[in-house]
Design a protein around this motif. Structure first.
Motif, mmCIF file in Angstrom:
data_model
loop_
_atom_site.group_PDB
_atom_site.id
_atom_site.type_symbol
_atom_site.label_atom_id
_atom_site.label_comp_id
_atom_site.label_asym_id
_atom_site.label_seq_id
_atom_site.Cartn_x
_atom_site.Cartn_y
_atom_site.Cartn_z
ATOM 1 N N UNK A 16 0.868 -1.173 0.000
ATOM 2 C CA UNK A 16 0.000 0.000 0.000
ATOM 3 C C UNK A 16 0.909 1.228 0.000
ATOM 4 N N UNK A 17 0.798 2.087 -1.025
ATOM 5 C CA UNK A 17 1.685 3.254 -1.079
ATOM 6 C C UNK A 17 1.459 4.252 0.061
ATOM 7 N N UNK A 18 0.339 4.133 0.789
ATOM 8 C CA UNK A 18 0.075 5.048 1.895
ATOM 9 C C UNK A 18 0.769 4.617 3.190
ATOM 10 N N UNK A 19 1.392 3.449 3.174
ATOM 11 C CA UNK A 19 2.080 2.948 4.364
ATOM 12 C C UNK A 19 3.574 3.202 4.231
ATOM 13 N N UNK A 20 4.201 3.518 5.368
ATOM 14 C CA UNK A 20 5.644 3.746 5.380
ATOM 15 C C UNK A 20 6.292 2.786 6.369
ATOM 16 N N UNK A 21 7.522 2.402 6.071
ATOM 17 C CA UNK A 21 8.247 1.505 6.967
ATOM 18 C C UNK A 21 8.598 2.269 8.235
ATOM 19 N N UNK A 22 8.186 1.722 9.381
ATOM 20 C CA UNK A 22 8.370 2.366 10.678
ATOM 21 C C UNK A 22 8.978 1.349 11.640
ATOM 22 N N UNK A 23 9.985 1.763 12.385
ATOM 23 C CA UNK A 23 10.630 0.855 13.343
ATOM 24 C C UNK A 23 9.724 0.619 14.544
ATOM 25 N N UNK A 24 9.646 -0.609 14.977
ATOM 26 C CA UNK A 24 8.957 -0.975 16.213
ATOM 27 C C UNK A 24 9.825 -0.511 17.370
ATOM 28 N N UNK A 25 9.281 0.315 18.254
ATOM 29 C CA UNK A 25 10.035 0.802 19.411
ATOM 30 C C UNK A 25 10.061 -0.278 20.487
ATOM 31 N N UNK A 26 11.255 -0.654 20.910
ATOM 32 C CA UNK A 26 11.425 -1.675 21.948
ATOM 33 C C UNK A 26 12.129 -1.026 23.141
ATOM 34 N N UNK A 27 11.459 -0.984 24.311
ATOM 35 C CA UNK A 27 12.093 -0.372 25.493
ATOM 36 C C UNK A 27 13.352 -1.126 25.924
#
Length: 170
Positions: free
Chosen positions: A43-54
């Motif tokens: 989907x071109x509306x989605x961007x790769x985003x890192x999962x934040x891990x504490x």
């Protein structure tokens, strides 16, 4: 062998109020997955985003495909087989963990937030028969925690700050 199961907290802070995408967590797989608006394909509306891990979590960060302005972070780890979640009136998070036979309560802070937990706290209820659903219901001023198990539905007097009362099979 158990796979780590993650609960994700989503942030919509950067989205305008008119945009209301629906976020649906999919069943556990070997990697975290999130489908937004049933967008199972590219989907071109989605961007790769890192999962934040504490810090302190034994989980590798991975990339998720999310809409612009969304973020995802690990909230809890170490659960055996979480099935259903519910929030009580003060913001505590209740999780039915089927394999552990338990209901886990993650306490809310005074501000109503849930602090990330690398391991679950002591169970609110244990010794249950594959708990798979939860509901909080107020009846005549008493809050009840209903728990659907494999062989019964039971309710427990519930206090957000104290232990649960004795089970009543319904």
């Amino acid at each position: 062998m158990h796979r780590p199961v993650l609960l994700l907290a989503l942030s919509l802070a950067a989205l305008p109020a008119a945009v209301a995408p629906t976020a649906t967590a999919q069943p556990p797989t070997s990697e975290p997955a999130l489908v937004v608006d049933d967008a199972a394909t590219a989907n071109p509306d989605l961007v790769e985003t890192a999962l934040a891990v504490p810090d302190g979590f034994a989980i590798e960060s991975r990339a998720l495909m999310l809409p612009e302005g969304f973020s995802a972070s690990v909230l809890a780890a170490g659960l055996s087989s979480p099935r259903f979640m519910a929030f009580d009136d003060v913001g505590n998070l209740l999780v039915a963990d089927m394999e552990a036979g338990a209901v886990i309560r993650y306490p809310a802070t005074a501000e109503g937030a849930i602090e990330p937990a690398a391991a679950p706290p002591a169970p609110l209820l244990d010794g249950l028969d594959i708990p798979s659903s939860l509901a909080l219901v107020e009846i005549d001023g008493q809050t009840w925690l209903y728990v659907g198990e494999q062989t019964r539905v039971a309710r427990f007097p519930y206090d957000p700050a104290g232990p649960a009362g004795a089970a009543e099979v319904v």
